[in-house]
Scaffold this motif. Structure first.
Motif, short mmCIF file in Angstrom:
data_model
loop_
_atom_site.label_atom_id
_atom_site.label_comp_id
_atom_site.label_asym_id
_atom_site.label_seq_id
_atom_site.Cartn_x
_atom_site.Cartn_y
_atom_site.Cartn_z
N ALA A 1 0.80 -1.23 0.00
CA ALA A 1 0.00 0.00 0.00
C ALA A 1 0.83 1.28 0.00
O ALA A 1 0.34 2.35 -0.35
CB ALA A 1 -0.95 -0.01 1.19
N ASP A 2 2.11 1.20 0.42
CA ASP A 2 2.92 2.43 0.46
C ASP A 2 3.74 2.64 -0.82
O ASP A 2 4.52 3.57 -0.90
CB ASP A 2 3.85 2.39 1.69
N GLU A 3 3.54 1.78 -1.82
CA GLU A 3 4.35 1.92 -3.03
C GLU A 3 3.68 2.87 -4.02
O GLU A 3 2.46 2.96 -4.10
CB GLU A 3 4.56 0.53 -3.68
N HIS A 4 4.55 3.55 -4.77
CA HIS A 4 4.10 4.55 -5.73
C HIS A 4 3.06 3.98 -6.70
O HIS A 4 1.99 4.57 -6.92
CB HIS A 4 5.32 5.08 -6.51
N ARG A 5 3.33 2.80 -7.25
CA ARG A 5 2.41 2.26 -8.27
C ARG A 5 1.08 1.85 -7.67
O ARG A 5 0.05 1.91 -8.34
CB ARG A 5 3.08 1.09 -9.02
N TYR A 6 1.08 1.44 -6.41
CA TYR A 6 -0.18 1.13 -5.73
C TYR A 6 -1.05 2.38 -5.66
O TYR A 6 -2.25 2.36 -5.95
CB TYR A 6 0.10 0.60 -4.33
#
Ligand SMILES: [Fe+2]
Length: 301
Positions: free
Chosen positions: A90-95
């Motif tokens: 959830a903390d990733e850019h693409r998410y």
């Protein structure tokens, strides 16, 4: 045999069967092209196109908008599965980009040259949810009351991916991904006349902000009121994907959004975007305060 075009029970959309997109003759293509202009969204169940076949199909509609750094790459994955096979956190850019797509929008309205069409094919689908939903901005314009039509005639809005992602708490640095550029925020009329059919349509969505002549609060209120009004039945259709389905839609008169699903499950879509016509989809840009600089350009590259 001619393909069968079955309109969906909404103001937009049709299911097209009885053809193979990978092997269309000229007469079949003409049926598809006409149906695209009339219905705005075309669903082709069970096509199972290869990447090259999908790119060739999209190429019939116009030049491909290059979304990846490699100019040879004409299709991109819209996926929560990383190259190593694990699922995005959830903390990733693409998410956060995927979650952003759950807001109503039209593709590349934040680029100098907005998109003509978008093609999606389903590769891996979750057990429930993850639909794509479209809304008919021609029918929405037709349904506006006279006072609203008069109010929005002559108004324009800026479009920015920095802006739309910031609204969901996602602050992105210039250059981090496609769309986070220094070319400036395009200024586009709220009413777009379709370059082929001549039908007026609302041109709005989550990337739109900052209507010149209105306060920030008035602008936000008007834009969100328009989306709320426009994106409701009978003007919407949500497609439940099956692997192999292909959809193409007309970004010049249709908004779309992704629907949520259990993000621990895999969802892999293949996307090809068709560039707009510079004569009708190119817009002048203005400084975007969220970008690191302003280097005006009429090219998306
Ligand atoms: Fe999109």
């Amino acid at each position: 045999m001619a393909p069968t075009v079955t309109p969906i029970n909404a103001t937009l959309g049709a299911v097209v069967s009885g053809l193979e997109l990978a092997h269309m003759d000229e007469a079949t293509w003409k049926v598809v092209e006409r149906a695209f202009l009339e219905h705005g969204v075309l669903i082709f169940p069970g096509q199972h196109l290869t990447e090259a076949e999908q790119v060739a199909f999209a190429r019939r509609f116009g030049d491909i908008e290059l979304l990846a750094a490699d100019p040879e790459q004409k299709a991109v994955a819209i996926s929560n599965v990383k190259p190593d096979g694990t699922i995005l956190e959830a903390d990733e850019h693409r998410y956060k980009s995927l979650r952003g797509n759950e807001g109503w929008h039209t593709d590349s309205s934040y680029m100098p040259l907005a998109a003509k069409a978008s093609c999606l094919s389903a590769q891996v689908v979750p057990s429930s949810g993850g639909e794509t939903e479209w809304a008919d901005m021609r029918a929405a314009y037709d349904a506006l009351d006279d006072a609203t039509r008069r109010r929005i005639a002559g108004l324009s809005a800026h479009h920015s991916l920095y802006h739309s992602q910031a609204k969901i708490g996602h602050m992105v640095e210039t250059g981090a991904a496609y769309g986070f550029h220094t070319k400036g925020a395009p200024l586009r009329p709220l009413v777009k006349v379709h370059p082929v059919t001549g039908r007026p349509a609302l041109f709005i969505g989550r990337h739109a902000y900052g209507i010149p002549g209105l306060s920030q609060a008035e602008s936000e209120q008007l834009l969100s009121d328009l989306v709320d009004f426009a994106c409701r039945p009978p003007r919407t259709y949500a497609h439940v994907w099956h692997p192999g389905d292909v959809v193409i839609w007309d970004n010049r008169c249709v908004l779309h959004r992704a629907r949520p699903y259990d993000y621990r499950e895999a969802r892999v879509m293949r996307h090809t975007r068709v560039a707009g016509d510079p004569a009708t989809e190119l817009a002048p840009t203005h400084r975007d305060d969220r970008a690191s600089a302003y280097e005006p350009s009429s090219s998306n590259r």
